[in-house]
Enzyme design. Sequence first.
Site, PDB file in Angstrom:
ATOM      1  N   ASP A  71      -3.264  -1.673  -7.619  1.00  0.00           N
ATOM      2  CA  ASP A  71      -3.583  -2.496  -6.520  1.00  0.00           C
ATOM      3  C   ASP A  71      -5.075  -3.182  -6.788  1.00  0.00           C
ATOM      4  O   ASP A  71      -6.100  -2.521  -6.983  1.00  0.00           O
ATOM      5  CB  ASP A  71      -3.921  -1.510  -5.557  1.00  0.00           C
ATOM      6  CG  ASP A  71      -4.446  -2.292  -3.877  1.00  0.00           C
ATOM      7  OD1 ASP A  71      -4.697  -3.229  -4.188  1.00  0.00           O
ATOM      8  OD2 ASP A  71      -4.509  -1.363  -2.849  1.00  0.00           O
ATOM      9  N   ARG A 112       0.826  -1.280   0.149  1.00  0.00           N
ATOM     10  CA  ARG A 112       0.054  -0.057  -0.158  1.00  0.00           C
ATOM     11  C   ARG A 112       0.795   1.281  -0.194  1.00  0.00           C
ATOM     12  O   ARG A 112       0.991   2.016   0.879  1.00  0.00           O
ATOM     13  CB  ARG A 112      -0.871   0.135   1.147  1.00  0.00           C
ATOM     14  CG  ARG A 112      -2.190  -1.127   1.096  1.00  0.00           C
ATOM     15  CD  ARG A 112      -3.010  -0.670  -0.016  1.00  0.00           C
ATOM     16  NE  ARG A 112      -4.297  -1.766  -0.122  1.00  0.00           N
ATOM     17  CZ  ARG A 112      -5.398  -1.619   0.654  1.00  0.00           C
ATOM     18  NH1 ARG A 112      -5.667  -0.853   1.655  1.00  0.00           N
ATOM     19  NH2 ARG A 112      -6.093  -2.597   0.197  1.00  0.00           N
ATOM     20  N   TYR A 118      -3.568  -1.573   6.640  1.00  0.00           N
ATOM     21  CA  TYR A 118      -4.747  -2.534   6.812  1.00  0.00           C
ATOM     22  C   TYR A 118      -5.079  -2.626   8.371  1.00  0.00           C
ATOM     23  O   TYR A 118      -4.303  -2.198   9.051  1.00  0.00           O
ATOM     24  CB  TYR A 118      -3.909  -3.940   6.308  1.00  0.00           C
ATOM     25  CG  TYR A 118      -3.502  -4.024   5.069  1.00  0.00           C
ATOM     26  CD1 TYR A 118      -4.652  -4.480   3.809  1.00  0.00           C
ATOM     27  CD2 TYR A 118      -2.468  -3.902   4.574  1.00  0.00           C
ATOM     28  CE1 TYR A 118      -4.398  -4.627   2.841  1.00  0.00           C
ATOM     29  CE2 TYR A 118      -2.029  -4.152   3.186  1.00  0.00           C
ATOM     30  CZ  TYR A 118      -3.074  -4.508   2.321  1.00  0.00           C
ATOM     31  OH  TYR A 118      -2.837  -4.817   0.990  1.00  0.00           O
ATOM     32  N   SER A 157      -8.203  -2.802  -4.004  1.00  0.00           N
ATOM     33  CA  SER A 157      -8.785  -1.375  -4.384  1.00  0.00           C
ATOM     34  C   SER A 157      -9.621  -1.429  -5.553  1.00  0.00           C
ATOM     35  O   SER A 157     -10.855  -1.159  -5.453  1.00  0.00           O
ATOM     36  CB  SER A 157      -7.899  -0.226  -4.518  1.00  0.00           C
ATOM     37  OG  SER A 157      -6.900  -0.221  -3.194  1.00  0.00           O
ATOM     38  N   GLN A 159      -0.661   2.429  -6.281  1.00  0.00           N
ATOM     39  CA  GLN A 159      -2.079   2.480  -6.203  1.00  0.00           C
ATOM     40  C   GLN A 159      -2.666   2.008  -7.628  1.00  0.00           C
ATOM     41  O   GLN A 159      -3.894   1.380  -7.451  1.00  0.00           O
ATOM     42  CB  GLN A 159      -2.616   3.865  -5.910  1.00  0.00           C
ATOM     43  CG  GLN A 159      -2.269   4.341  -4.647  1.00  0.00           C
ATOM     44  CD  GLN A 159      -2.669   5.688  -4.152  1.00  0.00           C
ATOM     45  OE1 GLN A 159      -3.016   6.668  -5.324  1.00  0.00           O
ATOM     46  NE2 GLN A 159      -2.681   6.188  -3.077  1.00  0.00           N
TER      47      GLN A 159
END
Length: 383
Positions: free
Chosen positions: A134, A126, A234, A137, A131
């Site tokens: 990911d 993360r 997390y 997500s 991003q």
Amino acid sequence: MKIAIPKERRAGEKRVAASPDTIKKLVALGFDVAVEKGAGAGASFTDDAFKAAGASIAAKADTLLKGADVVLKVQGPMVGGKDDELSAYEKGTVVIARMDALTNAETMKAYAEAGLTAFAMELMPRITRAQSMDILSSQSNLSGYKAVLDGASEFGRGFPMMMTAAGTIPPAKVFIMGVGVAGLQAIATAKRLGAVVTATDVRPATKEQVESLGGKFLVVDPEMEKDAQTAGGYAKEMPPEYYAKQKAVVAEHIKKQDMVITTALIPGRPAPELITEDMVKSMKQGSVIVDLAVEMGGNCKLAQLGKVIVKHGVTIVGHDNVPSRLAEDASSLFAKNLFNFITPHVNKDSKTLAFDWDDETVKGTLICKDGGLVHPALTGEGK
């Protein structure tokens, strides 16, 4: 260099690991891209669309995988039994997919023994740079949206306040448990539909996010929640006394709710139980629970994987693989995540992949290489 995209074979999996858009981009980088016949059918991508983007179409998996340097999949290849996929993979093949590595240690060992270089994309660090890579997500965002729609379809009333000549219909009350990507999208979707939304999470930092979307944050224990998040962003597993207090606070709140959507997950661990049978009994007749954590054991005691059931007058929705219920969008986003992961490691001169093994995104997702497991969480080094 050949990149292969097989058809997904797990039951209920409609997604595919490439889209016409990403295939066009992979071809532009100089790769030969092959797609198994019918691989995109569940996501509304036709073989003709893949061909038009520059891919070749292989009639079956064995043909597709022969000579493949890289295989892109949604879910890692199945091992053993009548649905075995692994036996068709050649030694040295790079496989990039979601693998649920932390809960499938034996499967990861089988990949290593087969000589695969395997990347588990759900373990992507993360960090800001990652991003766009990911998959958790991108897929969770769709899950949160779909959870509200699934709940609304089971709910016997409307969501917004409606003023009519015959009287006023009050807005639905929706409670979101777990404010990660899925939870935030669920809040936004429920608000757009006109519901009154509350939410809770062990991480206090999510309070501002909830309020920015128009929801109200339900606090359980501010002191214990100060240390409820890992450095990677997390949720941590909380002590038993926290869950006891959470259940007491939630038990009172849940009695007044029309719909509850649970999204709480802890990487590599069973989902925490947030809704007991007694809580379900206390809910209003006709209310709805949507459990997005059902694949990891469920946040609701009564949720059943892959089923919609009614218990104590409450409808409990336990659909598995929710992103696959929005297969076209889910596939497009997943494919772009994989493409973004690959792109920094393309050697433009040789038109091959040359991974930087010290790169944070590579180290964070690499499961096995050269016949052995290398990820610290599986070798014991990460304990």
